[in-house]
Design a protein around this motif. Structure first.
Motif, PDB file in Angstrom:
ATOM      1  N   UNK A   2       0.883  -1.168   0.000  1.00  0.00           N
ATOM      2  CA  UNK A   2       0.000   0.000   0.000  1.00  0.00           C
ATOM      3  C   UNK A   2       0.916   1.212   0.000  1.00  0.00           C
ATOM      4  N   UNK A   3       0.789   2.093  -0.967  1.00  0.00           N
ATOM      5  CA  UNK A   3       1.649   3.277  -1.041  1.00  0.00           C
ATOM      6  C   UNK A   3       0.900   4.521  -0.599  1.00  0.00           C
ATOM      7  N   UNK A  98      -3.000  -3.606   7.392  1.00  0.00           N
ATOM      8  CA  UNK A  98      -2.062  -4.627   7.880  1.00  0.00           C
ATOM      9  C   UNK A  98      -0.936  -4.826   6.880  1.00  0.00           C
ATOM     10  N   UNK A  99      -0.927  -3.982   5.866  1.00  0.00           N
ATOM     11  CA  UNK A  99       0.060  -4.122   4.807  1.00  0.00           C
ATOM     12  C   UNK A  99       1.268  -3.225   5.037  1.00  0.00           C
ATOM     13  N   UNK A 100       2.391  -3.647   4.477  1.00  0.00           N
ATOM     14  CA  UNK A 100       3.581  -2.805   4.468  1.00  0.00           C
ATOM     15  C   UNK A 100       3.274  -1.540   3.666  1.00  0.00           C
ATOM     16  N   UNK A 122      12.134  -6.561   4.074  1.00  0.00           N
ATOM     17  CA  UNK A 122      11.517  -7.780   4.625  1.00  0.00           C
ATOM     18  C   UNK A 122      12.582  -8.743   5.142  1.00  0.00           C
ATOM     19  N   UNK A 123      13.644  -8.883   4.364  1.00  0.00           N
ATOM     20  CA  UNK A 123      14.734  -9.797   4.712  1.00  0.00           C
ATOM     21  C   UNK A 123      15.351  -9.427   6.060  1.00  0.00           C
ATOM     22  N   UNK A 124      15.482  -8.131   6.311  1.00  0.00           N
ATOM     23  CA  UNK A 124      16.109  -7.661   7.548  1.00  0.00           C
ATOM     24  C   UNK A 124      15.166  -7.691   8.741  1.00  0.00           C
ATOM     25  N   UNK A 125      13.885  -7.870   8.496  1.00  0.00           N
ATOM     26  CA  UNK A 125      12.912  -7.801   9.582  1.00  0.00           C
ATOM     27  C   UNK A 125      12.788  -6.402  10.143  1.00  0.00           C
ATOM     28  N   UNK A 126      12.929  -5.405   9.280  1.00  0.00           N
ATOM     29  CA  UNK A 126      12.887  -4.007   9.709  1.00  0.00           C
ATOM     30  C   UNK A 126      11.459  -3.563   9.974  1.00  0.00           C
ATOM     31  N   UNK A 127      11.313  -2.627  10.907  1.00  0.00           N
ATOM     32  CA  UNK A 127      10.023  -1.980  11.107  1.00  0.00           C
ATOM     33  C   UNK A 127       9.908  -0.744  10.221  1.00  0.00           C
ATOM     34  N   UNK A 170      22.267  10.459   2.477  1.00  0.00           N
ATOM     35  CA  UNK A 170      21.221  11.428   2.791  1.00  0.00           C
ATOM     36  C   UNK A 170      19.845  10.770   2.681  1.00  0.00           C
ATOM     37  N   UNK A 171      18.921  11.310   3.430  1.00  0.00           N
ATOM     38  CA  UNK A 171      17.539  10.820   3.459  1.00  0.00           C
ATOM     39  C   UNK A 171      16.806  11.313   2.210  1.00  0.00           C
ATOM     40  N   UNK A 172      16.273  10.389   1.403  1.00  0.00           N
ATOM     41  CA  UNK A 172      15.566  10.763   0.172  1.00  0.00           C
ATOM     42  C   UNK A 172      14.077  11.035   0.392  1.00  0.00           C
ATOM     43  N   UNK A 173      13.573  10.760   1.593  1.00  0.00           N
ATOM     44  CA  UNK A 173      12.140  10.955   1.833  1.00  0.00           C
ATOM     45  C   UNK A 173      11.283   9.824   1.295  1.00  0.00           C
ATOM     46  N   UNK A 174      11.914   8.688   0.968  1.00  0.00           N
ATOM     47  CA  UNK A 174      11.184   7.486   0.545  1.00  0.00           C
ATOM     48  C   UNK A 174      11.339   6.461   1.661  1.00  0.00           C
ATOM     49  N   UNK A 175      10.209   5.966   2.181  1.00  0.00           N
ATOM     50  CA  UNK A 175      10.236   5.106   3.360  1.00  0.00           C
ATOM     51  C   UNK A 175       9.406   3.842   3.145  1.00  0.00           C
ATOM     52  N   UNK A 176       9.871   2.763   3.761  1.00  0.00           N
ATOM     53  CA  UNK A 176       9.102   1.514   3.806  1.00  0.00           C
ATOM     54  C   UNK A 176       8.788   1.268   5.280  1.00  0.00           C
ATOM     55  N   UNK A 177       7.512   1.178   5.608  1.00  0.00           N
ATOM     56  CA  UNK A 177       7.086   1.109   6.996  1.00  0.00           C
ATOM     57  C   UNK A 177       6.156  -0.073   7.231  1.00  0.00           C
ATOM     58  N   UNK A 178       6.354  -0.735   8.354  1.00  0.00           N
ATOM     59  CA  UNK A 178       5.375  -1.708   8.812  1.00  0.00           C
ATOM     60  C   UNK A 178       4.276  -0.950   9.561  1.00  0.00           C
ATOM     61  N   UNK A 179       3.029  -1.423   9.483  1.00  0.00           N
ATOM     62  CA  UNK A 179       1.912  -0.647  10.050  1.00  0.00           C
ATOM     63  C   UNK A 179       2.041  -0.328  11.534  1.00  0.00           C
ATOM     64  N   UNK A 180       2.792  -1.137  12.283  1.00  0.00           N
ATOM     65  CA  UNK A 180       2.959  -0.878  13.722  1.00  0.00           C
ATOM     66  C   UNK A 180       3.608   0.486  13.980  1.00  0.00           C
ATOM     67  N   UNK A 181       4.382   0.956  13.012  1.00  0.00           N
ATOM     68  CA  UNK A 181       5.058   2.252  13.171  1.00  0.00           C
ATOM     69  C   UNK A 181       4.040   3.379  13.336  1.00  0.00           C
ATOM     70  N   UNK A 182       2.861   3.223  12.745  1.00  0.00           N
ATOM     71  CA  UNK A 182       1.835   4.264  12.837  1.00  0.00           C
ATOM     72  C   UNK A 182       1.406   4.538  14.274  1.00  0.00           C
ATOM     73  N   UNK A 183       1.579   3.552  15.161  1.00  0.00           N
ATOM     74  CA  UNK A 183       1.202   3.725  16.561  1.00  0.00           C
ATOM     75  C   UNK A 183       2.020   4.806  17.252  1.00  0.00           C
TER      76      UNK A 183
END
Length: 250
Positions: A2-3, A98-100, A122-127, A170-183
């Protein structure tokens, strides 16, 4: 996947171009810059996209509609008041996914391999994973320091000095987040990714990684960058579907 495309900013550094046109609708060669973001997401099979809008939102909605022209499904979330980058994203996904999440700016230009970045995430198990770009001069950007395993160890907000010959992520402003981060994003006030959320996650020990992306990236944040990005496109530095007129100039 989900983008979320962040398209609510005023683009003050690009005035007077953005006086009557929202920044994502500024033309890069033959089409609005946000259109290139949609095309990139579609290439990587990201079809469900929420767009946060605030400044001159009707111009964006009227042009892109439901997204079917680009093979995607667009929904819009209008912010009555600016909610910051993270606050706007939380509002757009309503905390029920519930989607990345793949978060992108609607006013940048890139050809990053998003599928590869998500696979590493996903491989790293990152949040949370921040897509980073190596540069030799970090002025005007947020610098991210990472360990050998890719874990983020420190943020340096827009350094005023740098060492010649050294490279910086540098931070490009492109992020991959697991939904738990929204909390971790408050619902009742503006909240920013770079200044607030990511330092908080680092402090809390949440698995936070950086991914050094290969390819082209420009935040198209100033009049100079706006001009240079189009020169880069014509010179073939960006992997894009370009108009015939531009291809003939090469």
């Amino acid at each position: 996947m989900h983008a979320v495309i962040m398209a609510g900013g005023r683009g003050t550094r690009l005035q007077p171009l953005t006086t009557r046109v929202p920044k994502p609708m500024l033309q890069l060669l033959d089409r609005p810059m946000m259109e290139y973001i949609l095309e990139l997401l579609a290439i990587h099979n990201v079809r469900k996209i929420a767009v946060t809008v605030c400044y001159l939102p009707d111009a964006i909605r009227e042009y892109f509609g439901d997204g079917s022209k680009w093979g995607v499904n667009l929904k819009y979330q209008e912010e009555p008041n600016p909610m910051g980058t993270a606050g706007g994203v939380k509002l757009a996904v309503h905390n029920n996914t519930k989607e990345t999440l793949l978060v992108m700016s609607g006013d940048g230009l890139t050809d990053f391999n998003l599928s590869e970045a998500v696979a590493i995430h996903k491989q790293r198990g990152a949040m949370a994973t921040l897509l980073l770009k190596k540069v030799h001069c970090p002025l005007g950007y947020g610098v991210v320091e990472i360990a050998e395993n890719g874990k983020i160890v420190r943020f340096v907000e827009k350094p005023k000095t740098w060492t010649k010959g050294q490279s910086y992520c540098i931070n490009t402003g492109i992020y991959i987040l697991e939904p738990r981060v929204l909390d971790y994003i408050p619902a009742n006030r503006p909240f920013d990714f770079g200044h607030e959320l990511f330092p908080l996650l680092l402090q809390e020990g949440i698995p936070l990684f950086g991914y050094e992306a290969e390819g082209y990236w420009s935040d198209v944040g100033t009049l100079e960058q706006y001009y240079q990005s189009q020169i880069d496109m014509i010179q073939g530095k960006v992997r894009l579907n370009l108009p015939i007129e531009a291809l003939s100039v090469r």
